[in-house]
Design a protein around this motif. Sequence first.
Motif, PDB file in Angstrom:
ATOM      1  N   MET A  97      33.922 -38.766 125.401  1.00  0.00           N
ATOM      2  CA  MET A  97      35.358 -39.020 125.272  1.00  0.00           C
ATOM      3  C   MET A  97      35.766 -40.184 126.162  1.00  0.00           C
ATOM      4  SD  MET A  97      37.328 -36.108 127.373  1.00  0.00           S
ATOM      5  CE  MET A  97      38.311 -36.852 128.626  1.00  0.00           C
ATOM      6  N   PHE A  98      36.916 -40.736 125.867  1.00  0.00           N
ATOM      7  CA  PHE A  98      37.377 -41.845 126.688  1.00  0.00           C
ATOM      8  C   PHE A  98      38.673 -41.490 127.392  1.00  0.00           C
ATOM      9  CE2 PHE A  98      39.172 -42.429 122.575  1.00  0.00           C
ATOM     10  CZ  PHE A  98      40.444 -42.894 122.820  1.00  0.00           C
ATOM     11  N   TRP A 153      33.838 -41.998 129.252  1.00  0.00           N
ATOM     12  CA  TRP A 153      32.943 -41.305 130.166  1.00  0.00           C
ATOM     13  C   TRP A 153      31.495 -41.694 129.913  1.00  0.00           C
ATOM     14  CZ3 TRP A 153      34.627 -35.506 130.890  1.00  0.00           C
ATOM     15  CH2 TRP A 153      35.841 -35.474 131.579  1.00  0.00           C
ATOM     16  N   ASP A 154      31.215 -42.403 128.817  1.00  0.00           N
ATOM     17  CA  ASP A 154      29.842 -42.856 128.573  1.00  0.00           C
ATOM     18  C   ASP A 154      29.511 -44.135 129.352  1.00  0.00           C
ATOM     19  OD1 ASP A 154      31.008 -44.966 127.157  1.00  0.00           O
ATOM     20  OD2 ASP A 154      30.235 -44.337 125.213  1.00  0.00           O
ATOM     21  N   LYS A 155      30.433 -44.563 130.242  1.00  0.00           N
ATOM     22  CA  LYS A 155      30.233 -45.699 131.156  1.00  0.00           C
ATOM     23  C   LYS A 155      30.367 -47.053 130.478  1.00  0.00           C
ATOM     24  CE  LYS A 155      26.997 -42.788 133.639  1.00  0.00           C
ATOM     25  NZ  LYS A 155      25.615 -42.590 134.030  1.00  0.00           N
ATOM     26  N   THR A 156      30.928 -47.096 129.255  1.00  0.00           N
ATOM     27  CA  THR A 156      31.078 -48.368 128.546  1.00  0.00           C
ATOM     28  C   THR A 156      32.546 -48.665 128.264  1.00  0.00           C
ATOM     29  OG1 THR A 156      30.961 -47.460 126.309  1.00  0.00           O
ATOM     30  CG2 THR A 156      28.864 -48.032 127.372  1.00  0.00           C
ATOM     31  N   ILE A 157      32.785 -49.920 127.911  1.00  0.00           N
ATOM     32  CA  ILE A 157      34.083 -50.388 127.442  1.00  0.00           C
ATOM     33  C   ILE A 157      33.842 -50.986 126.061  1.00  0.00           C
ATOM     34  CG2 ILE A 157      35.975 -52.018 127.835  1.00  0.00           C
ATOM     35  CD1 ILE A 157      34.827 -51.904 130.865  1.00  0.00           C
ATOM     36  N   LYS A 158      34.653 -50.606 125.101  1.00  0.00           N
ATOM     37  CA  LYS A 158      34.559 -51.144 123.745  1.00  0.00           C
ATOM     38  C   LYS A 158      35.824 -51.958 123.468  1.00  0.00           C
ATOM     39  CE  LYS A 158      30.952 -48.497 122.690  1.00  0.00           C
ATOM     40  NZ  LYS A 158      29.629 -49.004 122.482  1.00  0.00           N
ATOM     41  N   GLY A 170      27.706 -51.817 132.230  1.00  0.00           N
ATOM     42  CA  GLY A 170      27.402 -52.207 133.603  1.00  0.00           C
ATOM     43  C   GLY A 170      27.925 -51.237 134.638  1.00  0.00           C
ATOM     44  N   HIS A 171      28.825 -50.339 134.250  1.00  0.00           N
ATOM     45  CA  HIS A 171      29.304 -49.330 135.200  1.00  0.00           C
ATOM     46  C   HIS A 171      28.261 -48.229 135.352  1.00  0.00           C
ATOM     47  CE1 HIS A 171      33.318 -50.458 136.407  1.00  0.00           C
ATOM     48  NE2 HIS A 171      33.651 -50.747 135.158  1.00  0.00           N
ATOM     49  N   SER A 172      28.185 -47.657 136.533  1.00  0.00           N
ATOM     50  CA  SER A 172      27.256 -46.553 136.775  1.00  0.00           C
ATOM     51  C   SER A 172      27.968 -45.200 136.763  1.00  0.00           C
ATOM     52  CB  SER A 172      26.534 -46.743 138.111  1.00  0.00           C
ATOM     53  OG  SER A 172      27.471 -46.752 139.175  1.00  0.00           O
ATOM     54  N   GLY A 173      29.256 -45.214 136.449  1.00  0.00           N
ATOM     55  CA  GLY A 173      30.031 -43.978 136.361  1.00  0.00           C
ATOM     56  C   GLY A 173      31.031 -44.076 135.231  1.00  0.00           C
ATOM     57  N   TRP A 174      31.804 -43.013 135.057  1.00  0.00           N
ATOM     58  CA  TRP A 174      32.818 -42.975 134.001  1.00  0.00           C
ATOM     59  C   TRP A 174      33.817 -44.115 134.176  1.00  0.00           C
ATOM     60  CZ3 TRP A 174      34.430 -37.247 135.096  1.00  0.00           C
ATOM     61  CH2 TRP A 174      33.395 -36.393 134.716  1.00  0.00           C
ATOM     62  N   VAL A 175      34.189 -44.774 133.088  1.00  0.00           N
ATOM     63  CA  VAL A 175      35.264 -45.771 133.112  1.00  0.00           C
ATOM     64  C   VAL A 175      36.578 -44.997 133.028  1.00  0.00           C
ATOM     65  CG1 VAL A 175      36.303 -47.743 131.963  1.00  0.00           C
ATOM     66  CG2 VAL A 175      33.806 -47.521 132.045  1.00  0.00           C
ATOM     67  N   THR A 176      37.407 -45.136 134.062  1.00  0.00           N
ATOM     68  CA  THR A 176      38.613 -44.316 134.170  1.00  0.00           C
ATOM     69  C   THR A 176      39.915 -45.109 134.072  1.00  0.00           C
ATOM     70  OG1 THR A 176      38.414 -44.488 136.569  1.00  0.00           O
ATOM     71  CG2 THR A 176      37.494 -42.511 135.516  1.00  0.00           C
TER      72      THR A 176
END
Length: 152
Positions: A67-68, A84-89, A104-110
């Motif tokens: 989920m995002f 939460w998959d650590k990506t940005i689309k 490139g993130h090592s954690g959830w994008v919040t």
Amino acid sequence: DKTIKIWKTETGLCVLNLTDHNRWVTALCALGDGRLASGSEDKTIKIWNTETGLCDLTLTLTNHSDMFTALCFLVDGRVASGSWDKTIKIWNTETGQCDLTLTGHSGWVTALCAVGNGRVASGCKNKTIKIWNTETCQCDLTTLIGHSGWVT
């Protein structure tokens, strides 16, 4: 409660109740043309007409594996989603296609924020911020470190 409510601030009345998501709504962003983007735990982004209350377009996030939690309107008319998959689309709001994936993130994008010149800032659960160039798909700067908690 899986809904979005549009309120008339002058009267305090709810004028629209948008109810097309199957799970909790986790992110919203205004698109600047009278439309609203909403994201949900159901892994969809919906593009709403705020005049009619109708869903104009549903983007199924098949490219995100979780989920995002963030949406951001870009000046070129596209929408960025963080997951939460650590990506940005980066999504085309007219065709529903995913144009880019930023990794490139090592954690959830919040958190996401447009910062101009085709760039997007992203915050992460691991307490960092990255500035991305949506033309080159690269992180423009070194990772910004200094927060003591999640960047939201």
